[in-house]
Design a protein around this motif. Structure first.
Motif, short mmCIF file in Angstrom:
data_model
loop_
_atom_site.label_atom_id
_atom_site.label_comp_id
_atom_site.label_asym_id
_atom_site.label_seq_id
_atom_site.Cartn_x
_atom_site.Cartn_y
_atom_site.Cartn_z
N ASN A 253 0.84 -1.19 0.00
CA ASN A 253 0.00 0.00 0.00
C ASN A 253 0.88 1.24 0.00
O ASN A 253 1.90 1.28 0.69
CB ASN A 253 -0.92 0.01 1.23
CG ASN A 253 -2.00 -1.04 1.14
OD1 ASN A 253 -2.34 -1.51 0.06
ND2 ASN A 253 -2.54 -1.42 2.29
N GLY A 254 0.50 2.24 -0.79
CA GLY A 254 1.27 3.47 -0.87
C GLY A 254 2.41 3.43 -1.85
O GLY A 254 3.19 4.39 -1.95
N ALA A 255 2.57 2.34 -2.60
CA ALA A 255 3.70 2.20 -3.53
C ALA A 255 3.52 3.02 -4.81
O ALA A 255 4.47 3.20 -5.55
CB ALA A 255 3.89 0.72 -3.90
N GLY A 256 2.30 3.49 -5.10
CA GLY A 256 2.06 4.27 -6.29
C GLY A 256 1.27 3.55 -7.37
O GLY A 256 1.12 4.06 -8.48
N LYS A 257 0.73 2.39 -7.04
CA LYS A 257 0.01 1.60 -8.04
C LYS A 257 -1.23 2.32 -8.55
O LYS A 257 -1.43 2.46 -9.76
CB LYS A 257 -0.39 0.23 -7.45
CG LYS A 257 0.79 -0.60 -6.96
CD LYS A 257 0.34 -1.89 -6.31
CE LYS A 257 -0.62 -1.76 -5.18
NZ LYS A 257 -0.10 -1.13 -3.96
#
Length: 169
Positions: A5-9
């Motif tokens: 989560n929060g990786a930019g996907k």
């Protein structure tokens, strides 16, 4: 596409779908892009299920009832129900129905298995496998990912950290 989560996907998918402008550079995409957002709209339309399905299509909504019913996602009794009265799963099915009945050269699917039944997940897997255009999918659903037969990309901190070869059947 995977990653924590929060990786930019989701941000990357929104850029690919044309829903968000990139901070730098440009994104080229086909004119016909189908986008299934991760989250449902906070304010669902105040129209009936059938009217929401038919929005943007030519002719009166009633002309589109046979197509919607043929998908097996809703019963005839559901067509007059206001979208605001639908469950989260029913609203997700409405989005999927709109997606699969509009022509697209690129499908951008952000966690498409959220809020749908296992049976519908299996049908979605089959539809994605049979789709002839390009598909970009983000999913945290391990079972769904195992069945995906495309290239993989893992993001972390907004950057690609791993790319995988196409899966074999």
């Amino acid at each position: 596409m995977t990653g924590p989560n929060g990786a930019g996907k989701t941000t990357l998918l929104r850029v690919l779908a044309g829903d968000l402008r990139p901070d730098t550079g440009t994104a080229r995409r086909p004119a016909r892009t189908g986008y299934l957002a991760q989250e449902l709209s906070a304010a669902p339309p105040r129209r009936s299920l059938l009217a929401a399905f038919a929005a943007g299509l030519p002719g009166p909504p009633e002309e589109h009832a046979p197509v919607l019913l043929s998908l097996g996602l809703f019963r005839e009794d559901d067509l007059a129900v206001p979208v605001t009265a639908l469950s989260v799963g029913q609203r997700r099915r409405l989005e999927l129905a709109r997606l699969v009945t509009r022509p697209a050269d690129l499908l951008v699917l952000d966690d498409p298995t959220n809020h749908i039944s296992l049976g519908l997940v299996e049908e979605l897997e089959q539809a994605v496998a049979a789709y002839r255009g390009a598909v970009v999918v983000v999913s945290h659903d391990r079972r769904f990912r195992r069945g995906f037969r495309g290239r993989t990309l893992e993001l972390d901190g907004g950057r690609a950290v791993r790319e995988g070869a196409a899966a074999s059947r």
